[in-house]
Write a protein that holds these residues in place. Structure first.
Motif, PDB file in Angstrom:
ATOM      1  N   GLY A 165     -46.537   5.374 -32.765  1.00 16.77           N
ATOM      2  CA  GLY A 165     -47.162   6.060 -32.200  1.00 16.77           C
ATOM      3  C   GLY A 165     -48.018   3.780 -32.498  1.00 16.77           C
ATOM      4  O   GLY A 165     -48.047   3.932 -33.597  1.00 16.77           O
ATOM      5  N   GLU A 166     -48.449   2.831 -31.246  1.00 20.71           N
ATOM      6  CA  GLU A 166     -49.076   2.078 -31.375  1.00 20.71           C
ATOM      7  C   GLU A 166     -47.946   0.311 -32.096  1.00 20.71           C
ATOM      8  O   GLU A 166     -48.570   0.104 -33.291  1.00 20.71           O
ATOM      9  N   GLY A 167     -47.229   1.097 -32.291  1.00 20.29           N
ATOM     10  CA  GLY A 167     -46.146   0.524 -32.651  1.00 20.29           C
ATOM     11  C   GLY A 167     -45.479   0.278 -34.697  1.00 20.29           C
ATOM     12  O   GLY A 167     -44.322  -0.107 -35.173  1.00 20.29           O
ATOM     13  N   MET A 168     -46.261   1.078 -34.889  1.00 21.45           N
ATOM     14  CA  MET A 168     -45.665   2.098 -35.975  1.00 21.45           C
ATOM     15  C   MET A 168     -45.125   3.183 -35.992  1.00 21.45           C
ATOM     16  O   MET A 168     -45.246   4.454 -34.827  1.00 21.45           O
ATOM     17  N   THR A 169     -44.220   3.528 -37.442  1.00 16.76           N
ATOM     18  CA  THR A 169     -43.701   5.318 -37.211  1.00 16.76           C
ATOM     19  C   THR A 169     -44.137   5.402 -38.886  1.00 16.76           C
ATOM     20  O   THR A 169     -44.248   4.627 -39.867  1.00 16.76           O
TER      21      THR A 169
END
Length: 184
Positions: free
Chosen positions: A145-149
């Motif tokens: 989510g939001e470019g993160m893992t």
């Protein structure tokens, strides 16, 4: 004096003698238990060590009820997906369930076979850790989510229309939230 020293040196060896060597006929055990009428406490003929005892009769268990443990639960295979009782839409507030507030439903969690979906993230089931068939499921999820893992260990615990989510891992510290089931 040498005899006394030799006796003290032999005491530890006597203490280590196996019980089977001390009571080949069961006499010592029977005497200690007060069994029998004789001076040794023994009843019947002595049985020599290694004596033939004969074959075990085929009907030895006849009339004997098998012992069962009624308290032991039936063995149930660990699930490979999120169990059905956790599926659905779960809300932190009543407004999270309402369609007119869907774009701002930050407290809504949707659960299906393999995924937990939140407002800005989703977690995909990676590994089932523990499961209590009636109401508890713990698993490891891979989130994005939001470019993160990231990864989290999440426990879902259901009690009627309430679902408690506890979470370990991550920088935010532990999470403990209780959701209410959205109407179908």
């Amino acid at each position: 004096m040498r005899i006394i020293l030799a006796l003290f040196a032999a005491l530890p060896l006597l203490a280590c003698t196996p019980a089977a060597d001390k009571a080949d006929t069961g006499e010592t055990i029977a005497r200690g238990a007060g069994v029998g009428a004789g001076p040794t406490g023994r009843v019947g003929k002595p049985v020599a060590k290694g004596a033939e005892k004969g074959p075990i009769p085929e009907n030895i268990d006849e009339g004997v009820e098998p012992v069962t443990n009624a308290a032991a639960p039936a063995t149930v295979a660990k699930p490979t997906s999120i169990p059905d009782q956790f599926h659905g839409r779960w809300a932190l507030t009543a407004n999270d369930c309402k369609p007119e507030f869907a774009s701002a439903a930050k407290g809504l969690m949707t659960v299906n076979d393999s995924r937990l979906t939140f407002y800005e993230s989703r977690g995909t089931l990676a590994r089932v850790d523990a499961w209590t068939p009636a109401n508890r499921f713990t698993a490891n999820y891979g989130f994005s989510g939001e470019g993160m893992t990231w990864e989290r260990v999440i426990t879902l615990e259901r009690n009627g229309s309430k679902l408690r989510r506890t979470e370990k891992g991550g920088d935010e510290g532990p999470v403990d939230l209780t959701y209410t089931a959205c109407p179908a």
